[in-house]
Design an enzyme around this catalytic site. Structure first.
Site, PDB file in Angstrom:
ATOM      1  N   LEU A  38       0.811  -1.208   0.000  1.00 48.44           N
ATOM      2  CA  LEU A  38       0.000   0.000   0.000  1.00 48.44           C
ATOM      3  C   LEU A  38       0.846   1.260   0.000  1.00 48.44           C
ATOM      4  O   LEU A  38       1.720   1.431   0.850  1.00 48.44           O
ATOM      5  CB  LEU A  38      -0.887   0.004   1.255  1.00 48.44           C
ATOM      6  CG  LEU A  38      -1.632   1.308   1.550  1.00 48.44           C
ATOM      7  CD1 LEU A  38      -2.944   1.371   0.777  1.00 48.44           C
ATOM      8  CD2 LEU A  38      -1.898   1.467   3.045  1.00 48.44           C
ATOM      9  N   ASP A  41      -0.317   8.528   1.871  1.00 48.07           N
ATOM     10  CA  ASP A  41      -0.047   9.961   1.731  1.00 48.07           C
ATOM     11  C   ASP A  41       1.404  10.273   1.372  1.00 48.07           C
ATOM     12  O   ASP A  41       2.323   9.668   1.924  1.00 48.07           O
ATOM     13  CB  ASP A  41      -0.326  10.688   3.047  1.00 48.07           C
ATOM     14  CG  ASP A  41      -1.755  10.542   3.529  1.00 48.07           C
ATOM     15  OD1 ASP A  41      -2.542   9.857   2.860  1.00 48.07           O
ATOM     16  OD2 ASP A  41      -2.066  11.101   4.585  1.00 48.07           O
TER      17      ASP A  41
END
Length: 469
Positions: A38, A41
């Site tokens: 993953l 940000d």
């Protein structure tokens, strides 16, 4: 998983997962993406000691929002990037539930990270520490520990410090949720990055004439551009409108003036920063030559992200392209950085009726299109843009239900600059007046076709791959 087991497990995950990710037809050719697992940000975006550094939240063990640390890229030209040692892992009691977002500063020649240490308790409550780490001689980072505890009067949702220098002080904007469950942005000041004074709330729900504006303001970023002070943020829980703020959580900005002496921010109304399906948690920095750049996460929390087909290949999400920001008449304009033009192949042109334009290879494509009437752009029957006289309407099927979903940019579009990369489309409107950023997952080789009788003027280029080394 025990904290001490993270590093060997990450190494194994990368060795096993990267070949599968790179073979995925949806893996980008020139956007930044995770080796495996993953990507979340962007963090710590900075120009330091002659190189650009971009950190990012990363779970290398899978596509879930767990075990988040900070991975690290660097570049000397904003085009060719290389992997650096992983900067932060959630291996201390004060960040055991994740090294959440933050920023980087040059503290007297020392690259210093300011991040949120997230701690979740078994009873469902949480707390947060604002922490520091410094770069060591091997290129990694040594944690210095927490500098700011949870401030009084706020829930455990306090995070995402963005720090900058102004005069003799360091300043920080910090996202927060008060005890009435309203989103706020706090302003803090320090002489040394360790001892911080909370100057109070400078923006948020119920402040500055905004009314109710969400239960949490994430990822604040404050900077001055063109004589205005802009505050970018992600106001979670802001009310959806008919044609704005349609994502589960949007990104938006305020334009105003920051009074450093009185810790007061006078601003106008919210403006949505990107009107596409995927854009969140943007962060900015200033280049060596004074430009203000932005990069965003091409994802949205709490949406349909886990339905994306790349999950089956062990990776999820990518960054947007890097964008230069300019201020015009109190509005932020975004355009792809000029450095990306080095990826262009031979220029092609077309001038004529839209539906007679040849189909374009959309896998890696840049298209500049001008038109004075209505045209429809079809990206492999997967993403459809209707260019109407007074608005753009972008359509994509839900990954959950299959129904058509829509996003809008309202206004008269005269010119579009479109960047495609395997599973992403970024549409820049009127030289950056608006942007629509979206992921999509076509069957490859994907093609872009135009329909309509309008006359169009097109310039387009195939784009070369530019992988992280």
């Amino acid at each position: 998983m025990a904290l001490t087991n993270l590093l060997p497990a990450l190494l194994q995950a990368v060795m096993k997962g990267q070949p599968k990710a790179l073979q995925d037809s949806h893996y980008p050719g020139w956007h930044l993406a995770p080796t495996t697992g993953l990507l979340n940000d962007p963090n710590g975006f900075i120009h330091f000691a002659g190189r650009y550094h971009l950190f990012y939240q990363w779970n290398g063990l899978g596509c879930q929002h767990l075990h988040k640390g900070w991975a690290h890229w660097s570049s000397d030209d904003l085009l060719h990037w290389q992997h650096e040692p992983v900067a932060l892992l959630p291996d201390q009691e004060y960040d055991r539930s994740g090294c959440y977002s933050g920023s980087a500063v040059d503290n007297d020649g020392v690259l210093t990270l300011c991040y949120t240490g997230n701690v979740k308790f078994d009873d469902g409550t949480r707390t947060a520490w604002q922490c520091l780490a410094v770069q060591n001689s091997e290129g990694g980072f040594d944690k210095l520990g927490p500098a700011i505890p949870l401030p009084h009067g706020y829930t455990g949702h306090v995070r995402d410090p963005k720090v900058w220098r102004h005069g003799e002080y360091w300043y920080m904007v910090l996202g927060a949720q008060d005890l009435q469950l309203q989103g706020k942005v706090l302003l803090l000041r320090s002489e040394n990055l360790w001892n911080w004074q909370n100057l109070g709330e400078i923006a948020g729900s119920g402040l500055g004439g905004l009314g109710a504006a969400g239960y949490m303001w994430e990822c604040p970023d404050m900077f001055t551009l063109g004589g205005s002070t802009y505050l970018i943020c992600c106001p979670q829980g802001i009310a959806r409108e008919e044609k704005r703020y349609l994502n589960t959580h949007p990104s938006a900005y305020l334009n105003g003036q920051l009074d450093y002496t009185n810790a007061c921010y006078q601003h106008g109304d919210f403006c949505e920063l990107d009107a596409g399906f995927e854009f969140y948690a943007p962060q900015t920095t200033q280049t060596a030559d004074g430009r203000r750049l932005l990069v965003g996460w091409m994802g949205v929390p709490d949406g349909e992200e886990m339905r994306q087909p790349t999950v089956a290949n062990g990776w999820i999400h990518q960054m947007t392209c890097l964008r230069e920001l300019t201020s015009r008449d109190g509005k932020l304009y975004q355009q792809p950085i000029v450095e990306l033009q080095a990826l262009r192949g031979e220029e092609q042109t077309y001038h004529g009726e839209a539906e007679r334009m040849p189909a374009l290879d959309a896998q890696r494509l840049e298209l500049v299109l001008e038109c004075d009437a209505e045209v429809t752009l079809n990206f492999a029957d997967t993403l459809i843009l209707e260019w109407q006289n007074d608005e753009l309407r972008l359509a994509r099927r839900s990954l959950e239900t299959g129904e058509w979903l829509y996003r809008y940019w309202c206004g008269q579009a005269r010119k579009l600059q479109i960047l495609c990369d395997h599973s992403s489309v970024e549409i820049f409107i009127n030289d950056g007046e608006g942007v629509m950023s979206s992921r999509y997952f076509p069957l490859h080789p994907a093609q872009l076709t135009l329909t309509g009788r309008a006359e169009v003027r097109a310039h387009y280029w195939s784009l070369r791959s530019c992988m992280v080394e």
